[in-house]
Design an enzyme around this catalytic site. Structure first.
Site, short mmCIF file in Angstrom:
data_model
loop_
_atom_site.label_atom_id
_atom_site.label_comp_id
_atom_site.label_asym_id
_atom_site.label_seq_id
_atom_site.Cartn_x
_atom_site.Cartn_y
_atom_site.Cartn_z
N ASP A 41 -27.43 -65.29 23.79
CA ASP A 41 -28.59 -64.16 23.05
C ASP A 41 -27.78 -63.10 22.34
OD1 ASP A 41 -30.80 -62.25 22.98
OD2 ASP A 41 -32.01 -64.04 24.27
N HIS A 51 -32.22 -57.38 23.40
CA HIS A 51 -32.97 -58.59 23.69
C HIS A 51 -32.16 -59.37 24.79
CE1 HIS A 51 -34.60 -62.88 23.15
NE2 HIS A 51 -35.56 -62.09 22.85
N ASN A 58 -43.23 -67.70 19.73
CA ASN A 58 -44.28 -66.86 19.62
C ASN A 58 -45.27 -66.85 18.57
OD1 ASN A 58 -43.03 -66.01 22.08
ND2 ASN A 58 -42.20 -64.11 21.25
N SER A 93 -39.59 -65.57 25.16
CA SER A 93 -38.28 -65.14 25.36
C SER A 93 -38.12 -64.62 26.93
CB SER A 93 -37.79 -64.06 24.51
OG SER A 93 -37.08 -64.64 23.56
#
Length: 432
Positions: free
Chosen positions: A158, A190, A291, A381
């Site tokens: 990530d 994130h 998403n 996520s």
């Protein structure tokens, strides 16, 4: 809220991913050199996965395509793409092959039996209010689990990790950046949020944290920074991160990243073969489905690389165990099936809560209003590290790896009164 979240256009780098035979990478590299004239020193080689990343002009690309179509030991070539962190701010019927794959996993799950791992009582939304742990940990029975991920290596690929966060002090952390010019330190948030859910503390030492949010609190954390502090990264960094995690013996790789897929888009053969090779070496790759939907009217397909059959694709649920409005679905006939679902929250739709976890404390980070060491956000996520952390609990409890670990997660999932197109097998559940 708009009527639709647009599919992000595919962005390529001008380089190519080349898949070579797993058993004979050297011969594949020699063939690549012979056909294109590219020297070994001009390639980025990930031998554990059998993948090369290389820049090619149009003439050399044509030569490469000739090699792929012929008898050369080169399996496939694809343009390198850009991937993105899949968070709340980022905006069918399965073909016979895929159905056979799913049936095989289901049969394996049935044959495994229950062993010594007890399945907790099925939970209902009415009890997600104990105040001791996040609703996601309650919904997945993590709060009742006797396991903590001890001895299990979990890699989260990530934007990195806030290495100064007090909640990770004293943990076993191995880290590496695959972003040129950037350290592992997460200036985006994130990655820190995802790692907090998958592997956060049992009892957060910071008094400002009101509840438990982490799952595999004794797991070894492997932080691979494959996305920049702006939240994006090319395939090469992600492949390098997967190669690094597999080489280090990580049993689980969590990837809350991806690129949009349009209806009818097939999955990447290169990511699919890499995932198969990782599974054969005992590493399960879990990825966010994406998403890009706007339910109930618009459902977009699972994104890349989660749409590969050998990567576990995770959908998002709200705290009423309904499908989160943004969560993608299994609508592509050639790849792109949702495998399992997990808590992801419902961005922007109060009073349904988002997912609470750690956030970067770095002063250079982009901080949401009021965010300090923790933050609540939504997305597939956020669902993905729930599955990764729970996979670590199963790995500790049973010693299972790879495809057998996948089967355990599928076997014990809570069935939901929703379409498998939206939630796959159902809501992931922890062993107790």
């Amino acid at each position: 809220m708009t009527n639709n979240l647009p599919i992000r256009p595919i962005q390529t780098t001008g380089r190519y991913l080349v898949l070579l035979p797993e058993s004979d990478v050297r011969s594949g590299m020699s063939a690549l050199t012979d056909f294109t004239g590219v020297r070994d020193t001009d390639m980025s080689v990930y031998s554990n996965l059998g993948v090369v990343v290389v820049s090619l002009d149009p003439d050399r690309l044509q030569s490469l395509n000739t090699a792929v179509a012929g008898d050369a030991p080169i399996i496939a070539a694809e343009p390198e793409q850009i991937m993105y962190a899949i968070g709340s701010s980022v905006s069918g019927e399965i073909v016979n092959y895929l159905q056979g794959y799913k049936d095989g996993v289901t049969n394996l799950a049935d044959n495994l039996g229950n062993g010594n791992v007890a399945l907790g009582e099925k939970v209902t939304p009415s009890i997600f209010t104990d105040g001791v742990a996040t609703w996601g940990l309650q919904a997945t029975n993590v709060v009742d689990s006797n396991y903590s991920g001890t001895g299990i290596k979990v890699a989260v690929l990530d934007t990195g990790l806030d290495l100064n966060h007090p909640d990770f002090a004293g943990r076993s952390i191995t880290s590496q950046s695959f972003i040129t010019g950037e350290e592992v330190q997460d200036l985006q948030g994130h990655g820190t949020h995802c790692i907090g859910t998958a592997c956060g503390a049992l009892n957060p030492p910071d008094p400002s944290s009101p509840m438990r949010y982490g799952i595999a609190h004794n797991a070894e954390i492997f932080v691979g920074k494959v996305l920049s502090n702006q939240g994006s990264g090319a395939d090469e960094g992600i492949l390098a991160g997967i190669d690094w995690a597999v080489t280090n013996g990580c049993q689980i790789i969590s990837m809350s990243l991806g690129a949009s897929a349009s209806p009818g888009t097939p999955f990447s053969q290169i990511y699919e073969d890499i995932a198969q090779r990782a599974l054969s070496q005992g590493t399960l790759i879990i990825a966010a489905a994406g998403n890009e939907s706007n339910r109930p009217g618009v459902v977009n397909p699972v994104g890349r690389p989660a749409n590969c059959p050998s990567i576990m694709a995770v959908a998002a649920l709200d705290n009423q165990l309904g499908v989160s409005w943004y969560s993608n679905g299994s609508i592509n006939p050639d790849g792109g099936a949702i495998d399992i679902a997990a808590p992801g929250g419902n961005a922007g739709q109060a009073p349904l809560p988002e997912i609470y976890s750690t956030w970067t404390t770095d002063l250079n980070a982009v901080q949401p209003p009021g965010a300090l060491r923790y933050n609540s956000i939504s997305g597939t996520s956020m669902a993905t590290p729930h599955v990764a952390g729970i996979a670590a609990l199963y790995a500790e409890a049973t010693g299972k790896r790879g495809l057998e670990l996948w089967a355990l997660l599928m076997r014990d999932a809570q069935r939901l009164p929703l379409s498998s197109i939206d939630v796959g097998i159902g809501l992931v559940q922890a062993p107790i």
